[in-house]
Scaffold this active site. Structure first.
Site, PDB file in Angstrom:
ATOM      1  N   GLU A 177     -10.636  41.144 -42.930  1.00  0.00           N
ATOM      2  CA  GLU A 177      -9.550  42.108 -42.731  1.00  0.00           C
ATOM      3  C   GLU A 177      -9.864  43.361 -43.542  1.00  0.00           C
ATOM      4  OE1 GLU A 177      -5.693  40.453 -43.528  1.00  0.00           O
ATOM      5  OE2 GLU A 177      -4.663  42.362 -43.180  1.00  0.00           O
ATOM      6  N   ASN A 189      -2.354  41.407 -41.422  1.00  0.00           N
ATOM      7  CA  ASN A 189      -1.236  42.349 -41.509  1.00  0.00           C
ATOM      8  C   ASN A 189      -1.704  43.780 -41.274  1.00  0.00           C
ATOM      9  OD1 ASN A 189       0.320  40.141 -42.216  1.00  0.00           O
ATOM     10  ND2 ASN A 189       0.181  40.509 -44.410  1.00  0.00           N
ATOM     11  N   ASN A 205      -0.586  40.093 -34.793  1.00  0.00           N
ATOM     12  CA  ASN A 205      -0.704  39.194 -35.951  1.00  0.00           C
ATOM     13  C   ASN A 205       0.675  38.892 -36.534  1.00  0.00           C
ATOM     14  OD1 ASN A 205      -2.279  37.968 -38.290  1.00  0.00           O
ATOM     15  ND2 ASN A 205      -1.005  39.450 -39.369  1.00  0.00           N
ATOM     16  N   GLU A 206       0.982  37.621 -36.711  1.00  0.00           N
ATOM     17  CA  GLU A 206       2.214  37.170 -37.396  1.00  0.00           C
ATOM     18  C   GLU A 206       3.420  38.034 -37.027  1.00  0.00           C
ATOM     19  OE1 GLU A 206       1.357  36.748 -41.626  1.00  0.00           O
ATOM     20  OE2 GLU A 206       0.096  35.000 -41.231  1.00  0.00           O
ATOM     21  N   TYR A 252      -1.498  28.404 -45.594  1.00  0.00           N
ATOM     22  CA  TYR A 252      -2.178  28.482 -46.889  1.00  0.00           C
ATOM     23  C   TYR A 252      -1.505  27.473 -47.827  1.00  0.00           C
ATOM     24  CZ  TYR A 252      -3.925  32.992 -45.189  1.00  0.00           C
ATOM     25  OH  TYR A 252      -4.526  33.995 -44.455  1.00  0.00           O
ATOM     26  N   GLU A 307      -5.880  31.334 -39.419  1.00  0.00           N
ATOM     27  CA  GLU A 307      -5.843  31.631 -40.866  1.00  0.00           C
ATOM     28  C   GLU A 307      -5.544  30.328 -41.587  1.00  0.00           C
ATOM     29  OE1 GLU A 307      -3.616  34.954 -42.457  1.00  0.00           O
ATOM     30  OE2 GLU A 307      -3.916  36.093 -40.610  1.00  0.00           O
ATOM     31  N   GLN A 339     -10.308  34.244 -46.220  1.00  0.00           N
ATOM     32  CA  GLN A 339     -11.113  35.109 -45.387  1.00  0.00           C
ATOM     33  C   GLN A 339     -12.579  34.866 -45.748  1.00  0.00           C
ATOM     34  OE1 GLN A 339      -9.557  39.128 -45.180  1.00  0.00           O
ATOM     35  NE2 GLN A 339      -7.462  38.419 -44.942  1.00  0.00           N
TER      36      GLN A 339
HETATM   37  O1  AHR Z   1      -5.049  36.624 -45.070  1.00  0.00           O
HETATM   38  C1  AHR Z   1      -4.121  37.404 -45.772  1.00  0.00           C
HETATM   39  C2  AHR Z   1      -2.869  37.692 -44.961  1.00  0.00           C
HETATM   40  O2  AHR Z   1      -2.152  36.503 -44.776  1.00  0.00           O
HETATM   41  C3  AHR Z   1      -3.078  38.213 -43.566  1.00  0.00           C
HETATM   42  O3  AHR Z   1      -3.223  39.588 -43.529  1.00  0.00           O
HETATM   43  C4  AHR Z   1      -1.811  37.823 -42.872  1.00  0.00           C
HETATM   44  O4  AHR Z   1      -1.985  37.608 -41.497  1.00  0.00           O
HETATM   45  C5  AHR Z   1      -1.338  36.589 -43.612  1.00  0.00           C
HETATM   46  O5  AHR Z   1      -0.014  36.680 -43.967  1.00  0.00           O
END
Ligand code: AHR
Length: 506
Positions: free
Chosen positions: A27, A72, A172-173, A244, A292, A352
């Site tokens: 990103e 994001n 994205n999201e 995450y 992700e 990432q």
């Molecule tokens: O990977 C970091 C961020 O986590 C990304 O930009 C977003 O998609 C997620 O919230």
């Protein structure tokens, strides 16, 4: 010593591994691009400014696909800013990470870099501040051969042949409050459908990923999938999942049990997709893109301070989590979970790749090194190809703060084209080694060729610039065999790769 058994049979399979299961993510965030993969002037940069030391580390993990440019970031991004002569490219405020984007590295640079890294692009379009028009334009620019405004502009910018980008993310999201241009599920589903229609008219060969929920804990989870898929089910190919994990309280047993949560998340999203399939009497089954996933928590407080003190500065050192040995075990457990769902999860991106919650770290104008989490990722990407075998694991279980009956031994097996069986397995026990009995009766001609072990006496151990090889795997040889049964020692808190290859008769 505690004991466990694993039985593998070639008739008990889960599915074929799609190589895109071992994808990653870059990103425009922090030092992922600038100072990460791209640093003109670095002693090891090539003629395009790409760091060759970083490219080498990436090639070793054989990353098949890289999602880009966000995240994001993409929800406020104008892709046209990133093409054409570099001096003319505008600098813009990036509202997602409160930094300034120079656009010095853009679409062409990314695609050139992909070629050098031996990977393929997964490109996200902005459905936050933008929409159908921009989505159709970038497809025309990238994938149309020529003779139109956008495709001719690509040719003018030096790329005669189309880029032929096959895999695209529709935003994205889009459910998240922090997203620029957040939408309701209905609004997003309709926009995703109309963008998908336009994009596929221009290039019917592309595949599209619709945004699923940001995670299972967001309050709209479930309703989001049902409502947005009701709008776009027939037009998209995958639904995304993001997750995450963190361990702020230092509860290792509970942290490592999070693979159960990931497992449940995948099952639930599969059910939601199938529910829409049933409602629509559709013949199509939607697969999943877990685009992700990782451990992320070490730098959250620090990042807020950096963003406040250095607002709108360039390439800030954000999300530079330094991963522990314990994190590597969690990453291994997530990889095992992904393999166990290879029938449904076709794409997954570790978030990432460089400097930003990443397996690879760099120093500006300095060295590059592998974090602890690099190793399980490298092993699974390198050896976890072919068919996933449904491992029957008999292991004692434990209860943790948030999970019940968590097996101490987490494992999965694969059978590759050469006939090699690989078993990836973790001992999650903090205190005791395990003796593992492996029943490979169904594979009589195989002999054990390697046992790769990642372990460390300190679960908080890390790799740093000064000490880059503190946590690294090694090959061990303390296993025994009798009548097709192997006895393998799995040290407490360890990641193990057990390889069995056809016996050579020369
Ligand atoms: O990977 C970091 C961020 O986590 C990304 O930009 C977003 O998609 C997620 O919230």
């Amino acid at each position: 010593m505690k004991t466990a058994t694993i039985i593998l049979d070639k008739d008990y399979t889960i599915g074929i591994v799609d190589p895109r299961l071992f994808g990653s993510f870059l990103e425009h965030l922090g030092r992922a691009i600038y100072g990460g993969i791209y640093e003109p002037g670095h002693p090891l940069a090539d003629e395009e400014g790409f760091r060759t030391d970083v490219l080498e580390l990436i090639k070793k993990i054989q990353v098949p696909v890289v999602r880009y440019p966000g995240g994001n970031f993409v929800s406020g991004f104008r892709w046209e800013d990133s093409i054409g002569p570099k001096p003319l490219r505008p600098h813009r405020l990036d509202l997602a990470w409160k930094t300034t984007e120079t656009n010095e590295f853009g679409l062409h640079e990314f695609l050139h870099w992909c070629r050098k890294a031996g990977t393929s692009p997964m490109y996200s379009v902005n459905l936050g501040t933008r929409g159908i028009e921009d989505a159709r334009n970038i497809i025309e620019y990238s994938n149309h051969p020529g003779g139109t405004y956008w495709s001719d502009l690509r040719i003018k910018n030096g790329e005669k042949e189309p880029f032929s980008i096959k895999l695209w993310c529709l935003g994205n999201e889009m459910d998240a409050s922090w997203q620029t241009g957040q939408k309701t599920a209905y609004e997003y589903g309709k926009l995703a459908r109309e963008s998908a229609k336009a994009m596929k008219i221009i290039d019917p060969s592309i595949e599209l990923v619709a945004c699923g929920s940001t995670g299972p804990l967001i309050e709209t989870f479930g309703d989001w999938e049902l409502t947005m898929l009701d709008q776009c089910y027939d037009y998209v190919d995958y639904v995304s999942l993001h997750r995450y994990y963190e361990n702020p309280s230092g509860d290792t047993a509970d942290f490592l049990a999070n693979s159960c949560d990931m497992d449940e998340f995948i099952q639930n999203v599969s059910c939601l997709c199938d529910s829409v399939k049933g409602k629509k009497h559709s013949k199509k089954t939607l697969n999943l893109s877990f685009d992700e996933w990782n451990v992320w928590y070490h730098t959250k407080n620090q990042d807020e301070k950096i963003q406040t003190q250095h607002r709108w500065e360039k390439s800030l050192p954000l999300l530079q989590d330094v991963y522990t040995f314990e994190d590597a075990l969690m990453v291994g457990s997530m990889l095992i979970t992904l393999l166990r769902h290879a029938d449904r999860v076709k794409i997954a991106c570790m978030a990432q790749l460089v400097n930003v919650i990443a397996p690879i770290m760099t120093e500006n104008n300095g060295s590059a090194w592998a974090q602890t989490i690099y190793y399980p990722y490298a092993h699974v990407s390198q050896f976890g190809r072919g068919t996933v075998l449904r491992a029957i694991v008999n292991s004692p279980v434990y209860d943790s703060k948030n999970f019940c009956s968590v097996p101490y031994i987490d494992a999965v097996g694969t059978l590759d084209e050469s006939g090699t069986v690989t078993i990836f397995c973790i001992n999650k026990d903090l205190n005791e080694d395990f003796k593992l009995s492996l029943d490979l009766r169904a594979f009589p001609g195989l002999v054990m060729t390697d046992h790769i072990l990642l372990s460390h006496p300190d679960k908080a151990a890390v790799n740093t610039k000064e000490n880059p090889f503190n946590v690294i795997p090694c090959s061990v040889n303390n296993d025994t065999q009798e009548n097709g049964q192997y006895q393998v020692l799995l040290p407490k808190l360890s990641w193990n790769v057990l390889r069995f290859s056809p016996e050579r008769r020369d």
